[in-house]
Motif scaffolding. Structure first.
Motif, PDB file in Angstrom:
ATOM      1  N   MET A 128       4.221   1.072  -6.982  1.00  0.00           N
ATOM      2  CA  MET A 128       3.872   0.001  -6.070  1.00  0.00           C
ATOM      3  C   MET A 128       4.068   0.506  -4.640  1.00  0.00           C
ATOM      4  SD  MET A 128       5.768  -3.614  -5.609  1.00  0.00           S
ATOM      5  CE  MET A 128       6.682  -3.560  -4.107  1.00  0.00           C
ATOM      6  N   PRO A 129       3.095   0.291  -3.803  1.00  0.00           N
ATOM      7  CA  PRO A 129       3.252   0.699  -2.404  1.00  0.00           C
ATOM      8  C   PRO A 129       3.929  -0.387  -1.562  1.00  0.00           C
ATOM      9  CG  PRO A 129       1.010   0.001  -2.787  1.00  0.00           C
ATOM     10  CD  PRO A 129       1.733  -0.108  -4.113  1.00  0.00           C
ATOM     11  N   ILE A 130       4.761   0.053  -0.622  1.00  0.00           N
ATOM     12  CA  ILE A 130       5.335  -0.853   0.375  1.00  0.00           C
ATOM     13  C   ILE A 130       5.137  -0.225   1.745  1.00  0.00           C
ATOM     14  CG2 ILE A 130       7.065  -1.813  -1.199  1.00  0.00           C
ATOM     15  CD1 ILE A 130       9.156  -0.141   0.389  1.00  0.00           C
ATOM     16  N   TRP A 131       5.147  -1.040   2.761  1.00  0.00           N
ATOM     17  CA  TRP A 131       5.026  -0.582   4.136  1.00  0.00           C
ATOM     18  C   TRP A 131       6.431  -0.483   4.716  1.00  0.00           C
ATOM     19  CZ3 TRP A 131       1.221   1.424   6.881  1.00  0.00           C
ATOM     20  CH2 TRP A 131       1.317   1.462   8.270  1.00  0.00           C
ATOM     21  N   ASN A 132       6.809   0.704   5.226  1.00  0.00           N
ATOM     22  CA  ASN A 132       8.154   0.909   5.734  1.00  0.00           C
ATOM     23  C   ASN A 132       8.102   1.787   6.980  1.00  0.00           C
ATOM     24  OD1 ASN A 132      10.860   1.284   6.155  1.00  0.00           O
ATOM     25  ND2 ASN A 132      11.296   2.142   4.139  1.00  0.00           N
ATOM     26  N   ASN A 133       8.477   1.227   8.116  1.00  0.00           N
ATOM     27  CA  ASN A 133       8.512   1.973   9.379  1.00  0.00           C
ATOM     28  C   ASN A 133       7.205   2.706   9.687  1.00  0.00           C
ATOM     29  OD1 ASN A 133      11.201   1.240   9.990  1.00  0.00           O
ATOM     30  ND2 ASN A 133      11.973   2.859   8.662  1.00  0.00           N
ATOM     31  N   GLY A 134       6.103   2.008   9.493  1.00  0.00           N
ATOM     32  CA  GLY A 134       4.806   2.588   9.828  1.00  0.00           C
ATOM     33  C   GLY A 134       4.233   3.527   8.790  1.00  0.00           C
ATOM     34  N   HIS A 135       4.850   3.577   7.621  1.00  0.00           N
ATOM     35  CA  HIS A 135       4.382   4.464   6.562  1.00  0.00           C
ATOM     36  C   HIS A 135       4.260   3.692   5.250  1.00  0.00           C
ATOM     37  CE1 HIS A 135       6.151   7.206   9.498  1.00  0.00           C
ATOM     38  NE2 HIS A 135       5.307   8.120   9.024  1.00  0.00           N
ATOM     39  N   ILE A 136       3.343   4.131   4.429  1.00  0.00           N
ATOM     40  CA  ILE A 136       3.207   3.565   3.088  1.00  0.00           C
ATOM     41  C   ILE A 136       4.045   4.416   2.152  1.00  0.00           C
ATOM     42  CG2 ILE A 136       1.646   3.087   1.170  1.00  0.00           C
ATOM     43  CD1 ILE A 136      -0.562   2.643   3.262  1.00  0.00           C
ATOM     44  N   LEU A 137       4.944   3.776   1.437  1.00  0.00           N
ATOM     45  CA  LEU A 137       5.809   4.463   0.486  1.00  0.00           C
ATOM     46  C   LEU A 137       5.572   3.928  -0.915  1.00  0.00           C
ATOM     47  CD1 LEU A 137       9.207   4.281   2.411  1.00  0.00           C
ATOM     48  CD2 LEU A 137       7.594   6.186   2.366  1.00  0.00           C
ATOM     49  N   GLY A 138       5.648   4.794  -1.902  1.00  0.00           N
ATOM     50  CA  GLY A 138       5.584   4.372  -3.294  1.00  0.00           C
ATOM     51  C   GLY A 138       6.985   4.102  -3.801  1.00  0.00           C
ATOM     52  N   VAL A 139       7.174   2.968  -4.445  1.00  0.00           N
ATOM     53  CA  VAL A 139       8.481   2.622  -5.002  1.00  0.00           C
ATOM     54  C   VAL A 139       8.322   2.231  -6.470  1.00  0.00           C
ATOM     55  CG1 VAL A 139       9.462   1.909  -2.794  1.00  0.00           C
ATOM     56  CG2 VAL A 139       8.349   0.214  -4.237  1.00  0.00           C
ATOM     57  N   GLU A 140       9.417   2.293  -7.191  1.00  0.00           N
ATOM     58  CA  GLU A 140       9.421   1.924  -8.609  1.00  0.00           C
ATOM     59  C   GLU A 140       9.204   0.422  -8.779  1.00  0.00           C
ATOM     60  OE1 GLU A 140       9.798   4.036 -11.257  1.00  0.00           O
ATOM     61  OE2 GLU A 140       9.726   5.675  -9.802  1.00  0.00           O
ATOM     62  N   GLU A 141       8.771   0.020  -9.950  1.00  0.00           N
ATOM     63  CA  GLU A 141       8.582  -1.396 -10.249  1.00  0.00           C
ATOM     64  C   GLU A 141       9.892  -2.170 -10.163  1.00  0.00           C
ATOM     65  OE1 GLU A 141       6.760  -1.654 -14.074  1.00  0.00           O
ATOM     66  OE2 GLU A 141       4.779  -1.152 -13.315  1.00  0.00           O
ATOM     67  N   THR A 142      10.988  -1.495 -10.293  1.00  0.00           N
ATOM     68  CA  THR A 142      12.305  -2.139 -10.259  1.00  0.00           C
ATOM     69  C   THR A 142      12.845  -2.292  -8.833  1.00  0.00           C
ATOM     70  OG1 THR A 142      13.376   0.000 -10.550  1.00  0.00           O
ATOM     71  CG2 THR A 142      12.909  -1.276 -12.550  1.00  0.00           C
ATOM     72  N   PHE A 143      12.064  -1.923  -7.840  1.00  0.00           N
ATOM     73  CA  PHE A 143      12.498  -1.929  -6.446  1.00  0.00           C
ATOM     74  C   PHE A 143      13.073  -3.278  -6.017  1.00  0.00           C
ATOM     75  CE2 PHE A 143      11.657  -2.277  -1.849  1.00  0.00           C
ATOM     76  CZ  PHE A 143      12.321  -1.142  -1.398  1.00  0.00           C
ATOM     77  N   TYR A 144      12.488  -4.378  -6.472  1.00  0.00           N
ATOM     78  CA  TYR A 144      12.926  -5.710  -6.055  1.00  0.00           C
ATOM     79  C   TYR A 144      13.864  -6.393  -7.054  1.00  0.00           C
ATOM     80  CZ  TYR A 144       9.671  -5.454  -2.213  1.00  0.00           C
ATOM     81  OH  TYR A 144       9.027  -5.073  -1.068  1.00  0.00           O
ATOM     82  N   ASP A 145      14.293  -5.684  -8.090  1.00  0.00           N
ATOM     83  CA  ASP A 145      15.155  -6.300  -9.101  1.00  0.00           C
ATOM     84  C   ASP A 145      16.434  -6.878  -8.501  1.00  0.00           C
ATOM     85  OD1 ASP A 145      13.289  -5.673 -10.981  1.00  0.00           O
ATOM     86  OD2 ASP A 145      14.560  -4.295 -12.129  1.00  0.00           O
ATOM     87  N   ASP A 146      17.093  -6.130  -7.630  1.00  0.00           N
ATOM     88  CA  ASP A 146      18.329  -6.626  -7.028  1.00  0.00           C
ATOM     89  C   ASP A 146      18.090  -7.909  -6.235  1.00  0.00           C
ATOM     90  OD1 ASP A 146      19.874  -4.607  -8.121  1.00  0.00           O
ATOM     91  OD2 ASP A 146      19.801  -3.353  -6.316  1.00  0.00           O
ATOM     92  N   SER A 147      16.972  -7.953  -5.506  1.00  0.00           N
ATOM     93  CA  SER A 147      16.641  -9.167  -4.740  1.00  0.00           C
ATOM     94  C   SER A 147      16.379 -10.343  -5.669  1.00  0.00           C
ATOM     95  CB  SER A 147      15.405  -8.929  -3.867  1.00  0.00           C
ATOM     96  OG  SER A 147      15.680  -7.985  -2.875  1.00  0.00           O
ATOM     97  N   LEU A 148      15.677 -10.082  -6.766  1.00  0.00           N
ATOM     98  CA  LEU A 148      15.390 -11.149  -7.724  1.00  0.00           C
ATOM     99  C   LEU A 148      16.681 -11.688  -8.347  1.00  0.00           C
ATOM    100  CD1 LEU A 148      12.265  -9.589  -9.423  1.00  0.00           C
ATOM    101  CD2 LEU A 148      12.301 -11.782  -8.221  1.00  0.00           C
TER     102      LEU A 148
END
Length: 66
Positions: free
Chosen positions: A1-21
């Protein structure tokens, strides 16, 4: 999954938001008068509403079902 971070597109794991959830689910559960079922739409909406960037809710819905 891509996210936008500090002007760059980064690929992160599907579990990236698990802690937030999980953190948000615990917070919402603590706020319930009667500890009971929590609609997933409430959880997803709360998480999306607090993200620093826009995401389509379909991604979080799919991931949360796994």
């Amino acid at each position: 999954m891509p996210i936008w971070n500090n002007g760059h597109i980064l690929g992160v794991e599907e579990t990236f938001y698990d802690d937030s959830l999980i953190k948000t689910a615990k917070k919402l559960h603590d706020e319930q008068r009667q500890k009971d079922f929590m609609p997933s739409a409430r959880l997803i909406g709360e998480v999306i509403g607090n993200l620093p960037q826009y995401h389509v809710d379909a991604f979080l819905n799919i991931v949360s079902d796994n």
